[in-house]
Design a protein around this motif. Sequence first.
Motif, PDB file in Angstrom:
ATOM      1  N   ARG A  92      -2.954   5.775   2.622  1.00 13.22           N
ATOM      2  CA  ARG A  92      -2.119   6.839   3.178  1.00 13.22           C
ATOM      3  C   ARG A  92      -2.862   7.599   4.274  1.00 13.22           C
ATOM      4  O   ARG A  92      -2.338   7.850   5.359  1.00 13.22           O
ATOM      5  CB  ARG A  92      -1.698   7.796   2.051  1.00 13.22           C
ATOM      6  CG  ARG A  92      -0.770   8.901   2.476  1.00 13.22           C
ATOM      7  CD  ARG A  92      -0.172   9.609   1.284  1.00 13.22           C
ATOM      8  NE  ARG A  92      -1.133  10.363   0.491  1.00 13.22           N
ATOM      9  CZ  ARG A  92      -1.651  11.546   0.863  1.00 13.22           C
ATOM     10  NH1 ARG A  92      -1.310  12.070   2.014  1.00 13.22           N
ATOM     11  NH2 ARG A  92      -2.511  12.165   0.088  1.00 13.22           N
ATOM     12  N   LEU A  93      -4.117   7.952   3.966  1.00 12.76           N
ATOM     13  CA  LEU A  93      -4.907   8.730   4.928  1.00 12.76           C
ATOM     14  C   LEU A  93      -5.223   7.898   6.171  1.00 12.76           C
ATOM     15  O   LEU A  93      -5.224   8.422   7.293  1.00 12.76           O
ATOM     16  CB  LEU A  93      -6.196   9.223   4.283  1.00 12.76           C
ATOM     17  CG  LEU A  93      -6.009  10.253   3.164  1.00 12.76           C
ATOM     18  CD1 LEU A  93      -7.354  10.592   2.524  1.00 12.76           C
ATOM     19  CD2 LEU A  93      -5.365  11.533   3.688  1.00 12.76           C
ATOM     20  N   ALA A  94      -5.471   6.603   5.962  1.00 12.68           N
ATOM     21  CA  ALA A  94      -5.766   5.735   7.104  1.00 12.68           C
ATOM     22  C   ALA A  94      -4.550   5.666   8.028  1.00 12.68           C
ATOM     23  O   ALA A  94      -4.667   5.724   9.253  1.00 12.68           O
ATOM     24  CB  ALA A  94      -6.154   4.345   6.622  1.00 12.68           C
ATOM     25  N   LYS A 120      -2.346   7.959   8.304  1.00 18.74           N
ATOM     26  CA  LYS A 120      -2.249   9.263   8.960  1.00 18.74           C
ATOM     27  C   LYS A 120      -3.256   9.354  10.122  1.00 18.74           C
ATOM     28  O   LYS A 120      -2.956   9.882  11.185  1.00 18.74           O
ATOM     29  CB  LYS A 120      -2.566  10.345   7.919  1.00 18.74           C
ATOM     30  CG  LYS A 120      -2.227  11.735   8.342  1.00 18.74           C
ATOM     31  CD  LYS A 120      -2.493  12.673   7.174  1.00 18.74           C
ATOM     32  CE  LYS A 120      -2.486  14.110   7.612  1.00 18.74           C
ATOM     33  NZ  LYS A 120      -2.943  15.008   6.573  1.00 18.74           N
ATOM     34  N   ALA A 121      -4.448   8.776   9.872  1.00 19.87           N
ATOM     35  CA  ALA A 121      -5.486   8.831  10.898  1.00 19.87           C
ATOM     36  C   ALA A 121      -5.073   8.070  12.151  1.00 19.87           C
ATOM     37  O   ALA A 121      -5.469   8.392  13.256  1.00 19.87           O
ATOM     38  CB  ALA A 121      -6.792   8.270  10.341  1.00 19.87           C
ATOM     39  N   GLN A 122      -4.250   7.063  11.918  1.00 15.26           N
ATOM     40  CA  GLN A 122      -3.811   6.276  13.072  1.00 15.26           C
ATOM     41  C   GLN A 122      -2.622   6.917  13.765  1.00 15.26           C
ATOM     42  O   GLN A 122      -2.096   6.412  14.698  1.00 15.26           O
ATOM     43  CB  GLN A 122      -3.430   4.860  12.602  1.00 15.26           C
ATOM     44  CG  GLN A 122      -4.664   4.029  12.341  1.00 15.26           C
ATOM     45  CD  GLN A 122      -4.333   2.586  12.104  1.00 15.26           C
ATOM     46  OE1 GLN A 122      -3.162   2.226  12.014  1.00 15.26           O
ATOM     47  NE2 GLN A 122      -5.347   1.750  12.031  1.00 15.26           N
ATOM     48  N   GLY A 157      -4.952  -4.201   9.471  1.00 11.76           N
ATOM     49  CA  GLY A 157      -4.397  -3.332  10.496  1.00 11.76           C
ATOM     50  C   GLY A 157      -5.091  -1.999  10.572  1.00 11.76           C
ATOM     51  O   GLY A 157      -4.900  -1.267  11.531  1.00 11.76           O
ATOM     52  N   PHE A 158      -5.878  -1.667   9.561  1.00 10.46           N
ATOM     53  CA  PHE A 158      -6.603  -0.398   9.641  1.00 10.46           C
ATOM     54  C   PHE A 158      -7.957  -0.561  10.320  1.00 10.46           C
ATOM     55  O   PHE A 158      -8.562   0.407  10.749  1.00 10.46           O
ATOM     56  CB  PHE A 158      -6.834   0.191   8.242  1.00 10.46           C
ATOM     57  CG  PHE A 158      -5.562   0.684   7.605  1.00 10.46           C
ATOM     58  CD1 PHE A 158      -4.761   1.614   8.265  1.00 10.46           C
ATOM     59  CD2 PHE A 158      -5.156   0.226   6.360  1.00 10.46           C
ATOM     60  CE1 PHE A 158      -3.598   2.069   7.678  1.00 10.46           C
ATOM     61  CE2 PHE A 158      -3.997   0.679   5.786  1.00 10.46           C
ATOM     62  CZ  PHE A 158      -3.200   1.592   6.447  1.00 10.46           C
TER      63      PHE A 158
END
Lengths: 376, 878
Positions: A370-372, A374-376, A333-334
């Motif tokens: 976590r950051l991915a 957030k990026a989405q 999903g990322f």
Amino acid sequence: MTRFLHTGDWQLGMTRHFFSEGVQERFAQSRFDAIRSLGRIAKEEDCRFMVVCGDVFESNLIDRKTVFRALEALKDVPIPVYLLPGNHDPLNAASVYRSSTFLERKPPHVHVIEDMIPIKVDDGIEIVGVPWYSKRPLQDLVAMATAPLESVVDTVRVCVAHGMLDSISPDPDDPAAISLHAAEMAISQNKIHYLALGDRHSLTQVGNTGRIWYAGSPEQTDYNEVKSGFALVVDLDREKVATREVNVGAWRFIERKRVDMNTKEDIEGLKRWLEEIDDKERAVVKLRLVGTLSLLFHDQLEELFVYISEILGALETRTEELVVIPEDADFAGFGFSGFASRTVERLRSDAQDAGPHGIKARDALTLLVRLAGKAQ
Amino acid sequence: MKILCVRLRNYRGIEEAEVRFGPVGLTVVEGPNEAGKTSITESVKILFEYLDSSKHRNVEAIKPVHRDVSTEIELQAESGPYAFTYFKRFHKKPETTLKVVKPKPENHTGREAHERAEAILRETIDVDLWRALNMQQGEELRQANLEKQTSLSAALDRAAGGHSTDPRQESLFELIREEYAHYYTERGNEKKELQVAQRAEENALNEVASLQRQFKDLEDDIDRVALLQNDLDRFGKQEVEIENEISGYQKSLDEIQKLEAALETARLKLDSERKSENAARLEKESRQDLVDRVNKAQKEHAKLEAAIASSGPAVQNAEEGLGKAEESADSAEKCRKDTETLLTLRRADFDYFNNKLHLEQLRERKERIDRARQEAAVAEDLLTSNQVDEKRLKKIREAERELVIARAQQEAGSPSLLLRALTDLTLQIDGEQASIGKNEDKVLSVPDRVRLTIPETLDIEVTAGARAVDLSQRFEEAQEALTSACTAAGVSDPDEARNAFEERREALRQIKNRDQTERDNLRDLTYEQLERKVIGLGKSIPVYPGERVSTPPLCLDLESAQGELRKAEKSLYDAGRQWEIARDTLNSAREVRDRLRESSSETRIQLDLKTADLKQAEEELSRARARIPDHELKEKLDKSTEEVRFQEGSFRDAENALKIKGPEKVKTLMETARDSLLTIRKKRKNAQTGLTEVQTRLKVLGEDGLHEQLHAAESRLEHVRRESAALVRRASAARLLFETRKDERDKARRAYVAPLREKIEQHGRLLFNDTFEVEVSEDLVITSRTLGGATVSFDSLSGGTKEQLSLIARLACAMIVGKDGGGAPLILDDALGYTDPERLKLMGAVLAKAGQACQIIILTCMPDRYRNVGEAAVVRMG
């Protein structure tokens, strides 16, 4: 028949490292409240006096404030109270009982047992106290106190003592262990008629006489206590003895030594269990988690803990046996591709390391997820 | 990949549209602004990126405004071996279908269709690069500011980081960098937060340690109190024990004191008796001394009297001996003096003779000198007249030799005349008398002319010829020269000259002889001294015999005078010896006499003294005996001795009685016990002080709530440690993630650099020339262009060149997207706005060439700009 209230191990001034400052204060206040509850019960049960079998204070070196609050609570107890110095608050040079703070504010009905000489409480009632003078006595103080006593025929004697009976002591070589046999002999010889004990925080009867009891702590202090939060109302005469437990405590220490944690259902199951705990504010929970979780589930579990620890008195978790293994689903999903995918692959490979490098790699992956997100 | 057809329905402002593209080469999509050209490229991205159910704002954005309808996108495309139609409906009744016709038919719907489409993409193209390319499509090139290149690198980051293709959003990797930067500096050093956490932990640890120390100190104090109390009890008991001991010793000491007093009394009595005994003994001894003194004086007195009686004759004898010795000495002295007188006379006689001799010698020496001087004076006179020195003599000799030679030559060269006498004959030759014996020959040379005259008989004149005359003349010249030399020397002929020379030499020798004679005879004197001596001695010597005594008579000569002198000297020596002996004898006799006289006088004085002494002693003895008779003294001494003996017994008894009590031992024990008592009291005092101190400390510190403080500090420490560990863990995770990502990213970038550069240079050479080269950095940007060997950095290039290079770079990128080399569609949205017509033409050729390798779609509202792109499909929109 004489009725009195048997309690002990108040441990006033006790602190617990897992409590936050506010909870610690609540925990402390509950112990002062317990004194007032005991006073109330004593009045309701029409007790003649109250014996506190040692460790009234957690230490001799406690804050004046704790002593003030203890004496303030004791003021509200409407019957004579006999405090016995125990191993935590021995009658040594630094004894809290000899401090000016204590002596100046001690209510008249509160007595400190300072020696082994029988104390006449009332007509036909005596207390034989066995105070501790140091933290490490080198002999059975109860045997020492009862040996010179004469048998009594017209008096009921309550021996107030502190320490482990040899029959239940975890340390068989402890020279200070109280001999059950000697105690029972003293009872059979009419030297004493009831041995009120402190030190063990769980309400416990020992031996077959029905006259040897640990009243336990009025508030639970640790997970391993089987039955704490009680006091004993004792009806006693030379022929008969009757004890009745009364619940005083509000705090509970709950430990689950194994919580399997592998699936989403496990997380939800734990969540439900935690939700069902009553009076969460006074519940201290310790969990040892065992299993394997993906990054995603681990993150969910962490979220659960963050939420629930805000509500509980305290939450302690042991996660040494909880393995976090990144799974494909963690990254689906990322849309990672190219060098991002290779970064994930490398970290996942490193994450299989059982040592600190593996932990670091798992942390890095968790951060990436976590950051991915957030990026989405 | 090639896009064959895109169909849109209800997409933004487009209700329905279908655009078909040429399968290869260029497709120019013409249309005014707002015609929906850009929607074509956007829709392809949306189709592949998002699920039909997606609520992503990018998906929401394509929904037509104010119309509640579903949006449809359909794509016909080829990619690698695949040919497919991909359809999605968004917003309402979402649907996805994928119909693959090549290489084998496949039909998929829903999520499966989405995933299969994605799989086909991944299989056939470099998805990251394609996405990156998509992100760039129609953006950077259109930007007015062309200072920056199209950031393929940034696009790749975003593409690799996930589905977000919105450049306005922060990319994942930007977030990773930010997370890293939260903890570390660019150089990788820890930032403040980590340092603060570490310090907080240290502070908490120090606080716990400090409180633990205080706690332990208090615990130790509690133990100390117990120990000190024990000590106090122990010291108290010991004090009592020692006090009891002292009391016992005191009793013994009292008894000892009494016995010591008794002993002292006995000692005093004994001393007193001993003194009495001593006085008696002294008195008795004094008496005896007195008696002894009298006796001794008497004896000595008698002895002195006897000595005086015997000393008178001895003195007399000595006087006589002395008289004799004096006589002998006088006689010897007279003899010695006579002998001295004689010796003086004899010495004068000897001197007389000796002087006499000496005078003669002096006179002789003087005469020799005088003679030498006279001779020298004569010689000096001669030297003044005689001029023939060696030089002159030599000259004369030479003249003489010349004359002889001249004569010889004359004689040889001139006629000769033989004269033979027949009888003895006298004749004259040139006037000179000559004689010739009988039968004697005489030869005469005739140099010039010879004249023979026999007196009275014959006169013969012989004359020589002319040569003889020359020789004769030379002879004469030589003769003149000789004469001249002789004259100069003051002589007449050479013989005289030789004699004169000898005389002169003799005279010189005499002068020299005078000097030697003077040296030899004057010796160390001057001539005047010598002369004075001669005169002095000459006066004194003759008068001596007359002045001398007559006897003994004067000797005859020096030798006898010398003999007499020796004799007189010997006599004097003998007389001197005799005189010395006589004098010594006299001295000895005088000494003996004086000694005897002195001894006698001394004895007499001693006798006088002794007489007085004896008298005094006898008187003293008499007085003493009158006072106490001798026998009483003896009795008194005996009594005292007996008393002393008794007191000695008493003293010994008292001493024994004391000794039995062991006074020294008891005193020592007493002293030790007293010291011990002091020590123990001191110890007790110290213990009491210590106890008070500790109790005070406990009282002060014991109620400070150290227990709670320590627990609170421990809790804080645990909390800080947990926080710090968590922070460090977070930071480590961020670092690992950042570094791993950077490493992988750099690797990926490096892989793109070479093919990208190759393609850029390949197409760029069409635009520029064959010397065209570029540098592509690891960030996948062109850093410089080289043309004809001249390298110019990208930033320094003109806007047009930058635009052209950027487009070529994008072309190159599109060409390497396809894994089989097929490339991906390159969509250009109104690019080349900065390119001049000449370059535009060349760019057309570049695009035409690139179109053979990959699909190029040009969206433009200005179709003229692309009229040089060769064969191209044209689609009109709007």
